[in-house]
Design a protein around this motif. Sequence first.
Motif, PDB file in Angstrom:
ATOM      1  N   ARG A   1       0.833  -1.203   0.000  1.00 13.83           N
ATOM      2  CA  ARG A   1       0.000   0.000   0.000  1.00 13.83           C
ATOM      3  C   ARG A   1       0.868   1.254   0.000  1.00 13.83           C
ATOM      4  NH1 ARG A   1      -1.807   3.567   3.658  1.00 13.83           N
ATOM      5  NH2 ARG A   1      -0.695   2.548   5.333  1.00 13.83           N
ATOM      6  N   LEU A   2       1.893   1.265   0.834  1.00 18.13           N
ATOM      7  CA  LEU A   2       2.792   2.425   0.903  1.00 18.13           C
ATOM      8  C   LEU A   2       3.581   2.603  -0.394  1.00 18.13           C
ATOM      9  CD1 LEU A   2       4.174   2.187   4.549  1.00 18.13           C
ATOM     10  CD2 LEU A   2       2.529   3.820   3.633  1.00 18.13           C
ATOM     11  N   GLU A   3       3.994   1.512  -1.008  1.00 23.14           N
ATOM     12  CA  GLU A   3       4.713   1.607  -2.279  1.00 23.14           C
ATOM     13  C   GLU A   3       3.818   2.183  -3.371  1.00 23.14           C
ATOM     14  OE1 GLU A   3       6.266  -2.311  -2.987  1.00 23.14           O
ATOM     15  OE2 GLU A   3       7.911  -2.038  -1.562  1.00 23.14           O
ATOM     16  N   ASP A   4       2.544   1.802  -3.380  1.00 20.51           N
ATOM     17  CA  ASP A   4       1.594   2.346  -4.354  1.00 20.51           C
ATOM     18  C   ASP A   4       1.422   3.851  -4.165  1.00 20.51           C
ATOM     19  OD1 ASP A   4       1.230  -0.196  -5.349  1.00 20.51           O
ATOM     20  OD2 ASP A   4      -0.715  -0.519  -4.390  1.00 20.51           O
ATOM     21  N   VAL A   5       1.255   4.278  -2.915  1.00 28.79           N
ATOM     22  CA  VAL A   5       1.097   5.709  -2.623  1.00 28.79           C
ATOM     23  C   VAL A   5       2.358   6.462  -3.011  1.00 28.79           C
ATOM     24  CG1 VAL A   5       0.826   7.401  -0.769  1.00 28.79           C
ATOM     25  CG2 VAL A   5      -0.643   5.377  -0.829  1.00 28.79           C
ATOM     26  N   SER A   6       3.517   5.921  -2.657  1.00 29.56           N
ATOM     27  CA  SER A   6       4.789   6.571  -2.962  1.00 29.56           C
ATOM     28  C   SER A   6       4.982   6.731  -4.464  1.00 29.56           C
ATOM     29  CB  SER A   6       5.937   5.760  -2.364  1.00 29.56           C
ATOM     30  OG  SER A   6       7.172   6.345  -2.663  1.00 29.56           O
ATOM     31  N   GLN A   7       4.665   5.706  -5.215  1.00 29.74           N
ATOM     32  CA  GLN A   7       4.802   5.774  -6.675  1.00 29.74           C
ATOM     33  C   GLN A   7       3.839   6.806  -7.253  1.00 29.74           C
ATOM     34  OE1 GLN A   7       3.999   2.096  -8.717  1.00 29.74           O
ATOM     35  NE2 GLN A   7       5.136   2.729 -10.517  1.00 29.74           N
ATOM     36  N   GLY A   8       2.610   6.841  -6.776  1.00 30.31           N
ATOM     37  CA  GLY A   8       1.645   7.830  -7.247  1.00 30.31           C
ATOM     38  C   GLY A   8       2.102   9.253  -6.966  1.00 30.31           C
ATOM     39  N   LEU A   9       2.679   9.468  -5.762  1.00 28.17           N
ATOM     40  CA  LEU A   9       3.174  10.801  -5.417  1.00 28.17           C
ATOM     41  C   LEU A   9       4.362  11.192  -6.286  1.00 28.17           C
ATOM     42  CD1 LEU A   9       2.924  10.776  -1.521  1.00 28.17           C
ATOM     43  CD2 LEU A   9       1.371  11.825  -3.172  1.00 28.17           C
ATOM     44  N   LYS A  10       5.201  10.227  -6.601  1.00 23.83           N
ATOM     45  CA  LYS A  10       6.355  10.517  -7.463  1.00 23.83           C
ATOM     46  C   LYS A  10       5.879  10.947  -8.848  1.00 23.83           C
ATOM     47  CE  LYS A  10       8.810   7.103  -9.062  1.00 23.83           C
ATOM     48  NZ  LYS A  10       9.725   5.971  -9.224  1.00 23.83           N
ATOM     49  N   TYR A  11       4.927  10.226  -9.411  1.00 21.12           N
ATOM     50  CA  TYR A  11       4.399  10.594 -10.732  1.00 21.12           C
ATOM     51  C   TYR A  11       3.687  11.941 -10.689  1.00 21.12           C
ATOM     52  CZ  TYR A  11       5.431   5.828 -12.279  1.00 21.12           C
ATOM     53  OH  TYR A  11       6.062   4.653 -12.602  1.00 21.12           O
ATOM     54  N   ALA A  12       2.954  12.196  -9.597  1.00 21.98           N
ATOM     55  CA  ALA A  12       2.270  13.487  -9.462  1.00 21.98           C
ATOM     56  C   ALA A  12       3.286  14.625  -9.390  1.00 21.98           C
ATOM     57  CB  ALA A  12       1.386  13.487  -8.219  1.00 21.98           C
ATOM     58  N   ALA A  13       4.377  14.422  -8.668  1.00 18.03           N
ATOM     59  CA  ALA A  13       5.413  15.457  -8.568  1.00 18.03           C
ATOM     60  C   ALA A  13       6.031  15.731  -9.936  1.00 18.03           C
ATOM     61  CB  ALA A  13       6.494  15.033  -7.569  1.00 18.03           C
TER      62      ALA A  13
END
Length: 180
Positions: free
Chosen positions: A140-152
Amino acid sequence: MEVQLTLPVEEPEPSPPDISPITLGLATQDVRTVLREQDEQSQILTTKLNILFVANSALLTSLSISRLLVSGNLFSLAEIFGFLISFSLLMRAFLPRQVAVTPNLEDSTFLERYLALSAQDYQLQMLVNLAETYNANKQRLEDVSQGLKYAAYTIWTTTAIMLINIVVVYITKSLQAPML
């Protein structure tokens, strides 16, 4: 010819090796420490999410105030598209995901199953549960982290497009201005 029938013999289940209570206690303490660190990582990701929401909102505000969104050129379309992508990625990271927790106290059979175990078996079962909880939350944390990276990256790209658009608009207006 003589046939002899035999009944299957049940082999005794191998008993788990004896584990020192000290070792078991240390392992439990280590797993709980890792889970606390995972919780801290979740808090850091939440902070990053909030920062990216603010940055995305500031970008939209800048685009609205400068009226670049309504200029109708290719840059404007790219800016709108970038904003929508970044907002979608942030919302995807923001939407709640089920957090794994152990033991599941909503399960009414918890007390029946776990309290019937010996102290050592109980601790071993809890170690297994904690490890499974860690793995579920890690994904779950890896999914959130990846989404935030793409958003940035999307916010950064949209900002770069906005700056290019400003420069193009400025140069175009300065070329169209009458020379004195």
